[in-house]
Design a protein around this motif. Structure first.
Motif, mmCIF file in Angstrom:
data_model
loop_
_atom_site.group_PDB
_atom_site.id
_atom_site.type_symbol
_atom_site.label_atom_id
_atom_site.label_comp_id
_atom_site.label_asym_id
_atom_site.label_seq_id
_atom_site.Cartn_x
_atom_site.Cartn_y
_atom_site.Cartn_z
ATOM 1 N N GLN A 86 -11.773 -3.050 1.213
ATOM 2 C CA GLN A 86 -10.812 -2.164 1.884
ATOM 3 C C GLN A 86 -11.082 -0.688 1.598
ATOM 4 O OE1 GLN A 86 -6.708 -3.282 1.369
ATOM 5 N NE2 GLN A 86 -6.972 -5.233 2.424
ATOM 6 N N GLN A 87 -11.565 -0.367 0.421
ATOM 7 C CA GLN A 87 -11.854 1.026 0.107
ATOM 8 C C GLN A 87 -12.999 1.555 0.958
ATOM 9 O OE1 GLN A 87 -10.117 3.236 -1.576
ATOM 10 N NE2 GLN A 87 -11.634 4.789 -0.994
ATOM 11 N N ARG A 90 -11.624 2.439 4.293
ATOM 12 C CA ARG A 90 -10.880 3.711 4.267
ATOM 13 C C ARG A 90 -11.848 4.903 4.338
ATOM 14 N NH1 ARG A 90 -7.881 0.493 0.468
ATOM 15 N NH2 ARG A 90 -5.868 -0.053 1.379
ATOM 16 N N GLU A 115 -4.353 3.754 15.430
ATOM 17 C CA GLU A 115 -3.392 4.851 15.290
ATOM 18 C C GLU A 115 -2.983 5.441 16.635
ATOM 19 O OE1 GLU A 115 -4.613 6.819 10.971
ATOM 20 O OE2 GLU A 115 -5.622 7.501 12.782
ATOM 21 N N ASP A 136 1.102 4.342 11.967
ATOM 22 C CA ASP A 136 1.095 5.792 11.752
ATOM 23 C C ASP A 136 -0.167 6.262 11.044
ATOM 24 O OD1 ASP A 136 3.594 6.109 12.962
ATOM 25 O OD2 ASP A 136 4.669 5.783 11.072
ATOM 26 N N ASP A 137 -0.659 5.432 10.119
ATOM 27 C CA ASP A 137 -1.796 5.847 9.298
ATOM 28 C C ASP A 137 -2.631 4.623 8.927
ATOM 29 O OD1 ASP A 137 -3.595 6.950 7.537
ATOM 30 O OD2 ASP A 137 -2.084 7.858 6.223
ATOM 31 N N LEU A 139 -4.989 4.442 6.952
ATOM 32 C CA LEU A 139 -5.303 4.441 5.520
ATOM 33 C C LEU A 139 -4.253 3.689 4.693
ATOM 34 C CD1 LEU A 139 -6.507 8.139 5.092
ATOM 35 C CD2 LEU A 139 -7.919 6.078 5.254
ATOM 36 N N LYS A 140 -3.105 3.428 5.298
ATOM 37 C CA LYS A 140 -2.034 2.736 4.585
ATOM 38 C C LYS A 140 -1.955 1.244 4.916
ATOM 39 C CE LYS A 140 0.794 6.909 4.095
ATOM 40 N NZ LYS A 140 2.091 7.558 4.397
ATOM 41 N N GLU A 142 -2.773 -2.427 4.416
ATOM 42 C CA GLU A 142 -3.246 -3.138 3.224
ATOM 43 C C GLU A 142 -3.149 -4.658 3.335
ATOM 44 O OE1 GLU A 142 -1.031 -1.601 -0.035
ATOM 45 O OE2 GLU A 142 -2.213 0.238 -0.205
#
Length: 270
Positions: A86-87, A90, A115, A136-137, A139-140, A142
């Motif tokens: 996951q990193q 991102r 998005e 919305d993002d 990056l959030k 998970e």
């Protein structure tokens, strides 16, 4: 060719025509394949749930190698899963935000995440993803396994976004999968790996395998079967790898070759 045990085909640009439609002549040929005990694999960059819908009538008889082979499923049973860190995803997202004309997609096992609600982008997205969520993002996000990171690049993937990620090819799969699509996945995630898994599971050899493709995300798959077909509409680099050439997707090239297969006729070399 009478000993073929496994057939795998890409979907867009290959089995499907330019309108992303499947020919009415495919189903009767598919039935003959099944009657002869030949395993059929739909190997695509598309989402699993989208493939289920596309091949709804035969979904319980087809093996799906979705998300460029990172998710292989048969009758709701997971055969192979190759998720990304996951990193890393991102970091790919952050880079994408600096590339004009692109829309990022996280291809999760549960659904896709985007998005943007830009209509032109969503129209393209809906062709390949049945389940998606606008967040919305990115990056959030998970709570999912990330099978693939995709860019919809309306400026042209090969010339616009691919150069920004090309340097990552030693550690990731970086594939121009269509004129406006760039796919990035785990280094071990590709259609060729999916073929290896299936060949081992069903005891099928290289010589007993037939594959069809048209673009860079089909490259490894074309190397896993003796009867490797590039479509007449395929990228030139893919044609150079394939052993045979089939008529274009708009000329129903896959079905024509499969008809020859089930009729035990002779394959013509290119």
């Amino acid at each position: 060719m009478s000993d073929i045990k496994l057939v795998a085909t890409d979907m867009d640009g290959t089995l499907l025509n330019s309108k992303h439609e499947i020919s009415d002549s495919f189903l009767p040929v598919f039935r003959k394949l099944k009657d002869q005990g030949i395993i059929f694999v739909a190997a695509s960059g598309r989402q699993y749930y989208n493939l289920l819908k596309t091949l709804d009538e035969i979904k319980d008889e087809v093996i799906f190698a979705a998300e460029n082979g990172s998710y292989v499923v048969f009758q709701d049973e997971e055969i192979h899963v190759q998720a990304m860190d996951q990193q890393i995803v991102r970091e790919l997202i952050i880079k994408a935000r600096n590339i004009g004309g692109t829309y990022a997609v996280i291809c999760g096992k549960k659904k896709a995440y985007v998005e943007s609600a830009e209509p032109e982008f969503i129209d393209h997205l809906k062709l390949y993803f049945e389940r998606y969520e606008i967040v919305d993002d990115l990056l959030k996000v998970e709570d999912d396994q990330f099978l693939k990171f995709t860019l919809c690049d309306l400026a042209g993937s090969e010339g616009n976004s691919y150069p920004h990620y090309k340097h990552l090819q030693d550690t990731l799969q970086v594939k121009v999968s269509g004129p406006i699509w760039l796919d990035i996945s785990h280094k071990e995630a590709n259609k060729g790996k999916a073929m290896e898994v299936l060949q081992a599971k069903f005891s099928v050899s290289f010589e007993q395998t037939m594959v069809f493709g048209d673009y860079f995300n089909d490259l490894e798959m074309l190397q896993k079967g003796y009867y490797s077909y590039a479509m007449a509409n395929a990228h030139a680099d893919i044609k150079s790898v394939a052993r045979f050439i089939a008529k274009s997707n708009d000329e129903n090239g896959v079905v024509e070759i499969l008809s020859t297969l089930v009729d035990n006729s002779i394959v013509a070399d290119k």
